[in-house]
Write a protein that holds these residues in place. Structure first.
Motif, PDB file in Angstrom:
ATOM      1  N   VAL A  89       0.867  -1.174   0.000  1.00 36.37           N
ATOM      2  CA  VAL A  89       0.000   0.000   0.000  1.00 36.37           C
ATOM      3  C   VAL A  89       0.906   1.227   0.000  1.00 36.37           C
ATOM      4  CG1 VAL A  89      -1.752   1.319   1.247  1.00 36.37           C
ATOM      5  CG2 VAL A  89      -1.856  -1.180   1.215  1.00 36.37           C
ATOM      6  N   VAL A  90       0.637   2.134  -0.926  1.00 36.28           N
ATOM      7  CA  VAL A  90       1.421   3.363  -1.037  1.00 36.28           C
ATOM      8  C   VAL A  90       0.536   4.536  -0.643  1.00 36.28           C
ATOM      9  CG1 VAL A  90       2.717   4.873  -2.584  1.00 36.28           C
ATOM     10  CG2 VAL A  90       2.817   2.380  -2.895  1.00 36.28           C
ATOM     11  N   ARG A 112       3.256  -4.652   3.236  1.00 28.23           N
ATOM     12  CA  ARG A 112       4.105  -3.517   3.598  1.00 28.23           C
ATOM     13  C   ARG A 112       3.405  -2.228   3.210  1.00 28.23           C
ATOM     14  NH1 ARG A 112      10.219  -3.799   1.834  1.00 28.23           N
ATOM     15  NH2 ARG A 112      10.114  -1.760   2.809  1.00 28.23           N
ATOM     16  N   HIS A 113       3.586  -1.222   4.050  1.00 24.12           N
ATOM     17  CA  HIS A 113       3.088   0.118   3.746  1.00 24.12           C
ATOM     18  C   HIS A 113       4.280   0.987   3.350  1.00 24.12           C
ATOM     19  CE1 HIS A 113       1.964   4.302   4.613  1.00 24.12           C
ATOM     20  NE2 HIS A 113       0.826   3.910   4.065  1.00 24.12           N
ATOM     21  N   PHE A 114       4.076   1.794   2.329  1.00 30.00           N
ATOM     22  CA  PHE A 114       5.100   2.708   1.843  1.00 30.00           C
ATOM     23  C   PHE A 114       4.526   4.120   1.816  1.00 30.00           C
ATOM     24  CE2 PHE A 114       5.962  -1.425   0.098  1.00 30.00           C
ATOM     25  CZ  PHE A 114       7.346  -1.560   0.129  1.00 30.00           C
ATOM     26  N   GLU A 115       5.326   5.088   2.174  1.00 27.84           N
ATOM     27  CA  GLU A 115       4.907   6.482   2.064  1.00 27.84           C
ATOM     28  C   GLU A 115       4.851   6.858   0.585  1.00 27.84           C
ATOM     29  OE1 GLU A 115       3.817   8.211   4.580  1.00 27.84           O
ATOM     30  OE2 GLU A 115       4.351   6.653   6.016  1.00 27.84           O
ATOM     31  N   VAL A 116       4.173   7.933   0.275  1.00 21.82           N
ATOM     32  CA  VAL A 116       4.002   8.367  -1.120  1.00 21.82           C
ATOM     33  C   VAL A 116       5.350   8.524  -1.820  1.00 21.82           C
ATOM     34  CG1 VAL A 116       3.170  10.246  -2.589  1.00 21.82           C
ATOM     35  CG2 VAL A 116       1.769   9.458  -0.677  1.00 21.82           C
ATOM     36  N   GLU A 118       7.910   6.888  -1.389  1.00 21.56           N
ATOM     37  CA  GLU A 118       8.576   5.594  -1.465  1.00 21.56           C
ATOM     38  C   GLU A 118       7.920   4.665  -2.489  1.00 21.56           C
ATOM     39  OE1 GLU A 118      10.030   5.006   3.135  1.00 21.56           O
ATOM     40  OE2 GLU A 118       7.945   4.511   2.663  1.00 21.56           O
ATOM     41  N   GLU A 119       7.120   5.227  -3.393  1.00 20.57           N
ATOM     42  CA  GLU A 119       6.402   4.381  -4.352  1.00 20.57           C
ATOM     43  C   GLU A 119       7.347   3.519  -5.171  1.00 20.57           C
ATOM     44  OE1 GLU A 119       3.265   4.530  -8.076  1.00 20.57           O
ATOM     45  OE2 GLU A 119       3.382   6.270  -6.745  1.00 20.57           O
ATOM     46  N   ALA A 120       8.484   4.057  -5.597  1.00 18.15           N
ATOM     47  CA  ALA A 120       9.444   3.261  -6.377  1.00 18.15           C
ATOM     48  C   ALA A 120       9.925   2.054  -5.567  1.00 18.15           C
ATOM     49  CB  ALA A 120      10.625   4.128  -6.814  1.00 18.15           C
ATOM     50  N   ASP A 121      10.082   2.238  -4.259  1.00 24.24           N
ATOM     51  CA  ASP A 121      10.479   1.121  -3.389  1.00 24.24           C
ATOM     52  C   ASP A 121       9.393   0.044  -3.339  1.00 24.24           C
ATOM     53  OD1 ASP A 121      12.860   2.458  -2.761  1.00 24.24           O
ATOM     54  OD2 ASP A 121      11.989   3.392  -0.981  1.00 24.24           O
ATOM     55  N   ALA A 122       8.139   0.468  -3.339  1.00 20.80           N
ATOM     56  CA  ALA A 122       7.025  -0.489  -3.327  1.00 20.80           C
ATOM     57  C   ALA A 122       7.032  -1.322  -4.602  1.00 20.80           C
ATOM     58  CB  ALA A 122       5.698   0.248  -3.170  1.00 20.80           C
ATOM     59  N   TRP A 123       7.200  -0.662  -5.730  1.00 22.47           N
ATOM     60  CA  TRP A 123       7.264  -1.393  -7.000  1.00 22.47           C
ATOM     61  C   TRP A 123       8.448  -2.353  -7.002  1.00 22.47           C
ATOM     62  CZ3 TRP A 123       3.399  -1.816 -10.263  1.00 22.47           C
ATOM     63  CH2 TRP A 123       2.433  -0.804 -10.334  1.00 22.47           C
ATOM     64  N   ALA A 124       9.605  -1.903  -6.502  1.00 20.66           N
ATOM     65  CA  ALA A 124      10.796  -2.761  -6.453  1.00 20.66           C
ATOM     66  C   ALA A 124      10.556  -3.965  -5.541  1.00 20.66           C
ATOM     67  CB  ALA A 124      12.001  -1.954  -5.970  1.00 20.66           C
ATOM     68  N   TRP A 125       9.867  -3.747  -4.413  1.00 20.27           N
ATOM     69  CA  TRP A 125       9.573  -4.841  -3.493  1.00 20.27           C
ATOM     70  C   TRP A 125       8.723  -5.920  -4.185  1.00 20.27           C
ATOM     71  CZ3 TRP A 125       4.934  -5.950  -0.444  1.00 20.27           C
ATOM     72  CH2 TRP A 125       5.141  -6.906   0.556  1.00 20.27           C
ATOM     73  N   LEU A 126       7.826  -5.491  -5.074  1.00 17.67           N
ATOM     74  CA  LEU A 126       7.008  -6.441  -5.833  1.00 17.67           C
ATOM     75  C   LEU A 126       7.720  -6.987  -7.069  1.00 17.67           C
ATOM     76  CD1 LEU A 126       3.461  -4.771  -5.834  1.00 17.67           C
ATOM     77  CD2 LEU A 126       4.331  -6.562  -4.328  1.00 17.67           C
TER      78      LEU A 126
END
Length: 133
Positions: A89-90, A112-116, A118-126
């Motif tokens: 969730v971003v 995992r929750h990501f701050e706005v 940190e969206e690139a980190d969320a995509w990388a995590w997936l």
């Protein structure tokens, strides 16, 4: 009324992986919005036993809480628990991260929750990216 006068509150984001799904949540979320999203996810489960999911809450303005307890929503949540591997969730309100932390020990999926910002980190995590339009 023009078609774009009332755009959907939950819009699908195409991704670079067939088994990675993403949605952008904007505005006030209602029961029909949730039912539409779970309908799209049900279609994904027909194709893939397990998926990864990213939900970006870019301009979230609230939630119709009565929708959370509708039978179709409860069924959708139950199916999601069986089919989602990773859930990112971003953004969104502060309570989202808190709720994820509370429920995380009871879930079989990774969350995992990501701050706005940190969206690139969320995509990388997936291990996925938004597809180029």
């Amino acid at each position: 009324m023009l078609v774009n006068d009332n755009p959907p509150t939950i819009r699908r984001i195409d991704t670079t992986r067939d088994d990675a799904y993403a949605f952008d949540v904007t505005g006030h979320v209602t029961a029909p919005d949730i039912e539409n999203m779970y309908g799209l996810l049900e279609g994904a489960y027909e194709i893939h036993d397990k998926i990864d999911l990213l939900v970006r809450m870019s301009s979230y303005e609230g939630f119709d809480w009565s929708a959370a307890f509708k039978e179709t929503t409860m069924i959708g949540k139950t199916h999601a628990l069986r089919h989602i591997r990773k859930y990112a969730v971003v953004g969104g309100p502060a309570w989202i991260a808190t709720m994820m932390a509370v429920f995380k020990p009871f879930m079989s999926l990774e969350m995992r929750h990501f701050e706005v910002d940190e969206e690139a980190d969320a995509w990388a995590w997936l291990d996925a990216e938004p597809a180029e339009g």
